[in-house]
Design an enzyme around this catalytic site. Structure first.
Site, PDB file in Angstrom:
ATOM      1  N   ASP A 125      42.580  18.521  95.273  1.00 62.43           N
ATOM      2  CA  ASP A 125      43.040  17.507  95.986  1.00 62.43           C
ATOM      3  C   ASP A 125      43.975  16.406  95.267  1.00 62.43           C
ATOM      4  O   ASP A 125      43.463  16.037  94.060  1.00 62.43           O
ATOM      5  CB  ASP A 125      41.850  16.550  96.850  1.00 62.43           C
ATOM      6  CG  ASP A 125      42.688  15.647  97.796  1.00 62.43           C
ATOM      7  OD1 ASP A 125      43.559  14.904  97.501  1.00 62.43           O
ATOM      8  OD2 ASP A 125      41.934  15.585  98.909  1.00 62.43           O
TER       9      ASP A 125
ATOM     10  N   ALA B 262      32.274   9.572  97.735  1.00 59.93           N
ATOM     11  CA  ALA B 262      31.471  10.661  97.483  1.00 59.93           C
ATOM     12  C   ALA B 262      32.626  11.900  97.544  1.00 59.93           C
ATOM     13  O   ALA B 262      32.050  12.721  96.653  1.00 59.93           O
ATOM     14  CB  ALA B 262      30.502  10.859  98.782  1.00 59.93           C
ATOM     15  N   TYR B 263      33.631  11.889  98.237  1.00 56.86           N
ATOM     16  CA  TYR B 263      34.334  12.852  98.344  1.00 56.86           C
ATOM     17  C   TYR B 263      35.139  13.206  96.889  1.00 56.86           C
ATOM     18  O   TYR B 263      35.262  14.114  96.414  1.00 56.86           O
ATOM     19  CB  TYR B 263      35.384  13.129  99.258  1.00 56.86           C
ATOM     20  CG  TYR B 263      36.544  13.919  99.249  1.00 56.86           C
ATOM     21  CD1 TYR B 263      36.376  15.329  99.828  1.00 56.86           C
ATOM     22  CD2 TYR B 263      37.712  13.631  98.930  1.00 56.86           C
ATOM     23  CE1 TYR B 263      37.334  16.200  99.598  1.00 56.86           C
ATOM     24  CE2 TYR B 263      38.868  14.423  99.076  1.00 56.86           C
ATOM     25  CZ  TYR B 263      38.558  15.843  99.245  1.00 56.86           C
ATOM     26  OH  TYR B 263      39.590  16.676  99.381  1.00 56.86           O
ATOM     27  N   PHE B 264      35.801  12.274  96.400  1.00 57.63           N
ATOM     28  CA  PHE B 264      36.667  12.485  95.245  1.00 57.63           C
ATOM     29  C   PHE B 264      35.915  12.650  94.041  1.00 57.63           C
ATOM     30  O   PHE B 264      36.592  13.360  93.240  1.00 57.63           O
ATOM     31  CB  PHE B 264      37.526  10.887  94.984  1.00 57.63           C
ATOM     32  CG  PHE B 264      38.644  10.909  96.135  1.00 57.63           C
ATOM     33  CD1 PHE B 264      39.658  11.705  95.921  1.00 57.63           C
ATOM     34  CD2 PHE B 264      38.728   9.691  96.728  1.00 57.63           C
ATOM     35  CE1 PHE B 264      40.496  11.954  96.943  1.00 57.63           C
ATOM     36  CE2 PHE B 264      39.778   9.661  97.968  1.00 57.63           C
ATOM     37  CZ  PHE B 264      40.862  10.655  97.768  1.00 57.63           C
TER      38      PHE B 264
ATOM     39  N   SER C 181      33.623  14.772  93.766  1.00 57.90           N
ATOM     40  CA  SER C 181      33.398  15.993  93.780  1.00 57.90           C
ATOM     41  C   SER C 181      34.644  16.957  93.602  1.00 57.90           C
ATOM     42  O   SER C 181      34.657  17.825  92.983  1.00 57.90           O
ATOM     43  CB  SER C 181      32.765  16.322  95.072  1.00 57.90           C
ATOM     44  OG  SER C 181      33.564  16.446  96.391  1.00 57.90           O
TER      45      SER C 181
END
Length: 252
Positions: free
Chosen positions: A146, A158-160, A162
């Site tokens: 990303d 939580a997403y970044f 990962s």
């Protein structure tokens, strides 16, 4: 597309839904690859894609597996190998991105993102790479990261983390697999606003587009073109390529 009389095979994870992974699978089919489409729950959409590809004369099949479960991943690769006999391309498009205010993020949220986005990517790369080690022609692995790991925005705490791990994993695996078979290459595509979530407000959508240098939304086909570049340019490995309309450097 053949190699010494053998049909080349591409496996794309997370390609059941009509999102970026599905478009990548279609682009690889257009290049002459047989296509293995992985899905977790989208059996209907995956089956429709396989039917479409078969009508175009493409050898294709759908395979169910949850990439966060090691036993599922091992089964997936056994089934693909049993069906096609080889894997020349792996694209790891399976991922989740769940927004939540920082104050509400739990350990379970973080673990869920890491299990699917990091562990799932690693397990698939590991299995594919070890198969490619035994192929004289090697193979190509393309991970999906990303662009915004360079400039994270709020609401995805939580997403970044990962997705940030994907870049290091890509470089590490490029080194690991090249030592075992120098014909194996591992690269990463970092998409920008190429398929904005439908739940975004008009203001959020405009903000995302205005944040690019090109002042327009990209398309999943732009990501697919980057994957094809990595597949076809055999002197590129360990590279993480933003496909973001210049948003990484736009500064807004």
């Amino acid at each position: 597309m053949t190699m010494a009389g053998k049909k080349r095979v591409a496996l794309v994870t997370g390609a059941g839904k009509r999102r970026v992974g599905n478009v990548i699978a279609q682009a690889l089919a257009d290049r002459g690859f047989s296509v293995a489409i992985n899905y977790r729950q989208s059996a209907g959409e995956a089956g429709e894609t396989v039917d479409e590809l078969k009508r175009r004369g493409v050898e294709a099949e759908a395979f169910q597996a949850d990439v966060a479960i090691e036993a599922d991943v091992r089964r997936l690769f056994r089934e693909v190998m049993h069906r096609f006999g080889r894997i020349d391309i792996l694209v790891t498009a399976a991922a989740i991105w769940e927004p939540k205010p920082l104050e509400q993020v739990t350990a379970a949220d973080l673990l869920r993102h890491f299990e699917i986005n990091v562990l799932g990517t690693f397990l698939c790369c590991q299995q594919a790479g070890l198969i490619m080690v035994g192929q004289p022609e090697g193979g190509v692995i393309v991970t999906i990261g990303d662009w915004a790991v360079e400039r994270p925005y709020p609401g995805y705490a939580a997403y970044f983390p990962s997705k940030g791990a994907i870049l290091t994993m890509t470089r590490s695996l490029a080194v690991e697999f090249a030592q075992r078979n120098p014909a194996i290459r591992v690269n990463c595509v970092l998409p920008g606003p190429v398929m904005l979530p439908p739940e975004l407000s008009p203001e959020e959508r405009r903000e995302a587009i205005d944040g690019t240098l090109l002042r327009r939304e990209g398309r999943p086909e732009h990501v697919a073109q980057a994957v094809l570049f990595f597949v076809e340019n055999d002197f590129v490995t360990g590279v993480c390529l933003p496909v973001d309309g210049g948003r990484t450097i736009a500064g807004s």
